[in-house]
Each structure stands twice: as structure tokens, then as C-alpha cells.
Design a protein around this motif. Structure first.
Motif, PDB file in Angstrom:
ATOM      1  N   VAL A 163       9.438   2.859  82.491  1.00 38.79           N
ATOM      2  CA  VAL A 163       8.508   3.341  83.658  1.00 38.79           C
ATOM      3  C   VAL A 163       7.957   1.965  84.472  1.00 38.79           C
ATOM      4  O   VAL A 163       7.834   1.916  85.552  1.00 38.79           O
ATOM      5  CB  VAL A 163       7.287   4.064  82.921  1.00 38.79           C
ATOM      6  N   ASP A 164       7.512   0.919  83.665  1.00 37.08           N
ATOM      7  CA  ASP A 164       7.001  -0.333  84.045  1.00 37.08           C
ATOM      8  C   ASP A 164       8.149  -0.846  85.312  1.00 37.08           C
ATOM      9  O   ASP A 164       7.687  -1.474  86.147  1.00 37.08           O
ATOM     10  CB  ASP A 164       6.633  -1.195  83.163  1.00 37.08           C
ATOM     11  N   ALA A 165       9.370  -0.876  84.661  1.00 30.59           N
ATOM     12  CA  ALA A 165      10.619  -1.421  85.637  1.00 30.59           C
ATOM     13  C   ALA A 165      10.888  -0.550  86.538  1.00 30.59           C
ATOM     14  O   ALA A 165      11.926  -0.895  87.472  1.00 30.59           O
ATOM     15  CB  ALA A 165      11.848  -1.804  84.567  1.00 30.59           C
ATOM     16  N   GLY A 166      10.495   0.782  86.711  1.00 36.83           N
ATOM     17  CA  GLY A 166      10.802   1.696  87.734  1.00 36.83           C
ATOM     18  C   GLY A 166      11.976   2.230  87.513  1.00 36.83           C
ATOM     19  O   GLY A 166      12.886   2.555  88.558  1.00 36.83           O
ATOM     20  N   ARG A 167      12.781   2.371  86.336  1.00 36.35           N
ATOM     21  CA  ARG A 167      14.131   2.925  86.018  1.00 36.35           C
ATOM     22  C   ARG A 167      13.696   4.370  85.843  1.00 36.35           C
ATOM     23  O   ARG A 167      13.758   4.911  84.653  1.00 36.35           O
ATOM     24  CB  ARG A 167      14.746   2.306  84.838  1.00 36.35           C
ATOM     25  N   GLY A 168      13.755   5.235  86.999  1.00 34.24           N
ATOM     26  CA  GLY A 168      13.463   6.733  86.754  1.00 34.24           C
ATOM     27  C   GLY A 168      14.265   7.378  85.952  1.00 34.24           C
ATOM     28  O   GLY A 168      14.223   8.216  85.219  1.00 34.24           O
ATOM     29  N   GLY A 169      15.484   7.183  86.053  1.00 28.20           N
ATOM     30  CA  GLY A 169      16.794   8.033  85.487  1.00 28.20           C
ATOM     31  C   GLY A 169      16.708   7.736  83.837  1.00 28.20           C
ATOM     32  O   GLY A 169      16.918   8.606  83.100  1.00 28.20           O
ATOM     33  N   GLU A 170      16.559   6.150  83.349  1.00 31.84           N
ATOM     34  CA  GLU A 170      16.396   6.065  81.835  1.00 31.84           C
ATOM     35  C   GLU A 170      14.861   6.744  81.568  1.00 31.84           C
ATOM     36  O   GLU A 170      15.294   7.132  80.320  1.00 31.84           O
ATOM     37  CB  GLU A 170      16.226   4.687  81.826  1.00 31.84           C
ATOM     38  N   ALA A 171      13.930   6.751  82.227  1.00 27.42           N
ATOM     39  CA  ALA A 171      12.661   7.140  81.654  1.00 27.42           C
ATOM     40  C   ALA A 171      12.729   8.875  81.568  1.00 27.42           C
ATOM     41  O   ALA A 171      12.465   9.451  80.666  1.00 27.42           O
ATOM     42  CB  ALA A 171      11.516   7.186  82.807  1.00 27.42           C
ATOM     43  N   ALA A 172      13.732   9.423  82.625  1.00 22.12           N
ATOM     44  CA  ALA A 172      14.086  10.803  82.542  1.00 22.12           C
ATOM     45  C   ALA A 172      14.841  11.162  80.985  1.00 22.12           C
ATOM     46  O   ALA A 172      14.701  12.082  80.364  1.00 22.12           O
ATOM     47  CB  ALA A 172      14.658  11.510  83.483  1.00 22.12           C
ATOM     48  N   GLU A 173      15.940  10.162  80.916  1.00 26.25           N
ATOM     49  CA  GLU A 173      16.706  10.512  79.586  1.00 26.25           C
ATOM     50  C   GLU A 173      15.930  10.336  78.541  1.00 26.25           C
ATOM     51  O   GLU A 173      16.116  11.196  77.419  1.00 26.25           O
ATOM     52  CB  GLU A 173      17.879   9.416  79.712  1.00 26.25           C
ATOM     53  N   LEU A 174      14.940   9.503  78.232  1.00 25.44           N
ATOM     54  CA  LEU A 174      14.218   9.275  77.089  1.00 25.44           C
ATOM     55  C   LEU A 174      13.208  10.341  77.174  1.00 25.44           C
ATOM     56  O   LEU A 174      12.753  10.850  75.971  1.00 25.44           O
ATOM     57  CB  LEU A 174      13.507   7.821  77.110  1.00 25.44           C
ATOM     58  N   ARG A 175      12.805  11.051  78.226  1.00 17.63           N
ATOM     59  CA  ARG A 175      11.826  12.170  78.028  1.00 17.63           C
ATOM     60  C   ARG A 175      12.668  13.214  77.256  1.00 17.63           C
ATOM     61  O   ARG A 175      12.033  14.154  76.539  1.00 17.63           O
ATOM     62  CB  ARG A 175      11.529  12.719  79.450  1.00 17.63           C
ATOM     63  N   GLY A 176      13.951  13.357  77.614  1.00 20.25           N
ATOM     64  CA  GLY A 176      14.660  14.336  77.002  1.00 20.25           C
ATOM     65  C   GLY A 176      14.606  14.112  75.335  1.00 20.25           C
ATOM     66  O   GLY A 176      14.764  15.162  74.594  1.00 20.25           O
TER      67      GLY A 176
END
Length: 239
Positions: free
Chosen positions: A194-207
Motif C-alpha cells: 500500500v505504501d509503495a502504491g502496488r495496488g495489484g499486490e495489495a489486492a492479492e494479499l487482501r485475498g
């Protein structure tokens, strides 16, 4: 935003006007901005904090018949790139009596009505909840609340005006007790994304967190979490 019928279903999307705005408006706006910056290129090149100073110094040295087409053209091209990215990020929601289809960037997913106990907007995110309070879907978009509400309620879906579990969220602090095993490490990794703006990775970790029975909500760069009734078993069922 446009809402239209498709058989018995209702389709909610940005409509043709949004596409015209992006594909015509962004390049035109970019060209105008590029021409203005080209006209001021000598002044801009002297600003130590402004990026691409070497480029503006080059434009300032070129004759006008060359510098203006290049400066405006490159800015218009940047507008086309933004239009392309915006088109890819557009969300289309097709609401039927028995399922809803969420379509973005050439990919779609269907969520069955029978599995959904609540639909609401969390800021700009459309959220679908299951019976245990888990999130079946969370999709960000610019679609208007009125059109989404009308589409879902018109098809008999359980629309609610706010998150029924809103008071259950706690702000994530590293090492805070109450999380399932492994969830703290995932939240730590997600915070970095989230801090780095990596939205795809943040969404994957949400899953990944959802598989542990943890629901995450972002407020700016802060993460808030809550637990659902229980993590899913091997069959994907929460106990």
C-alpha cells in the motif's frame, strides 16, 4: 454514468460519454498543456525543482515551428496513454435477478444472488457481503451511487446504505493480538505494498487474508481489519 437494460438484467457503466471524454478530452487537454509549457519552456528550464529541465531547455533552443508540434504532440500522446489506462480500469456492473457480473479490463466474474446478504458502497468501492460477513467482492469505480442503488434494488438485491460491520473494524498495528496465525505477517506485507502504491499486490494479499477470515479496509494508507465468523475450511465453507 449510464444504466441500461440487457434482457432482464440492468447494466451500469460509465457510458459512451465517459469514453468520449477520455479519448478526446485527455489528448486535447494534454496538447493544450504541452503548448503552454512549450511557450514557457525557457522559464521552466530555469526552475531547479521542475522535472525534465533538460527537455525544456532543448525546446527553448528549437525554433517555434519545431518546438510547438513536438511539445504539444508528446503531451497529447500522454493524454492518449491516460485514456487507455482509464478505459482498462472502467468497471461495468450487470445486475440480474440471480447473479451480478463485474467486468473490468477484459475480465469478468459472476457472484450468485443466493450467496449475497448485503450490497453497499464503501467510499468508491462496491462491496458484496456473504452470510458470515466476508466480502465476496470489493471493486473500486467511479460509478454513481444512485445508478448502482437503483440497479440492485430494482432486481431485488439487499442494498444497505452503510457497512453493517463498520463498527467492528480495528486499525492494524503490528503485533496487535486477536488476529489468526499468519495474518499479521500478511498485513505487514500488504502495508508495504500500500505504501509503495502496488495496488495489484495489495489486492492479492487482501485475498490471502480473506482465506484466513480477515476483512481489510483501507483509509488512505492505513489498514483496518475485522474478523468474519470463521476461516473457510478446505471446501471453502466458513464454520
Amino acid at each position: 454514468m449510464a444504466a441500461r437494460g440487457s434482457g432482464e438484467a440492468v447494466v451500469v457503466s460509465g457510458g459512451a460519454g465517459e469514453l468520449v471524454l477520455m479519448w478526446a478530452g485527455f489528448p486535447l487537454l494534454g496538447a493544450g498543456l504541452g503548448a503552454a509549457l512549450t511557450a514557457a519552456s525557457g522559464w521552466v528550464a530555469g526552475l531547479p525543482w521542475f522535472p525534465f529541465q533538460g527537455w525544456f531547455a532543448l525546446l527553448d533552443r528549437w525554433p517555434e515551428e519545431r518546438s510547438y508540434p513536438v511539445g504539444a504532440g508528446l503531451a497529447a500522446l500522454a493524454g492518449l496513454v491516460l485514456a487507455f489506462m482509464g478505459t482498462r480500469e472502467r468497471l461495468t456492473v450487470t445486475v440480474g435477478r440471480t447473479s451480478v457480473r463485474l467486468h473490468r479490463d477484459g475480465h469478468g466474474r459472476d457472484v450468485a444472488r443466493a450467496a449475497v446478504t448485503g450490497v453497499f458502497l464503501d467510499g468508491r468501492a462496491l462491496v458484496l457481503l456473504d452470510a458470515a460477513g466476508g466480502e465476496l467482492a470489493r471493486e473500486r469505480s467511479d460509478l454513481g451511487p444512485a445508478g448502482l442503488r437503483a440497479a440492485f434494488t430494482g432486481q431485488g438485491w439487499p442494498w444497505v446504505e452503510q457497512d453493517p460491520y463498520g463498527s467492528a473494524y480495528r486499525r492494524w498495528v503490528e503485533g496487535l493480538p486477536g488476529l489468526p496465525a499468519g495474518a499479521d505477517a500478511l498485513l505487514r506485507a500488504r502495508q508495504r505494498a500500500v505504501d509503495a502504491g502496488r495496488g495489484g499486490e495489495a489486492a492479492e494479499l487482501r485475498g490471502e487474508l480473506a482465506r484466513l477470515g480477515v476483512v481489510v479496509r483501507d483509509e488512505g494508507k492505513r489498514q483496518y481489519w475485522r474478523l468474519v465468523a470463521g476461516p473457510p475450511d478446505r471446501d471453502g465453507v466458513r464454520r
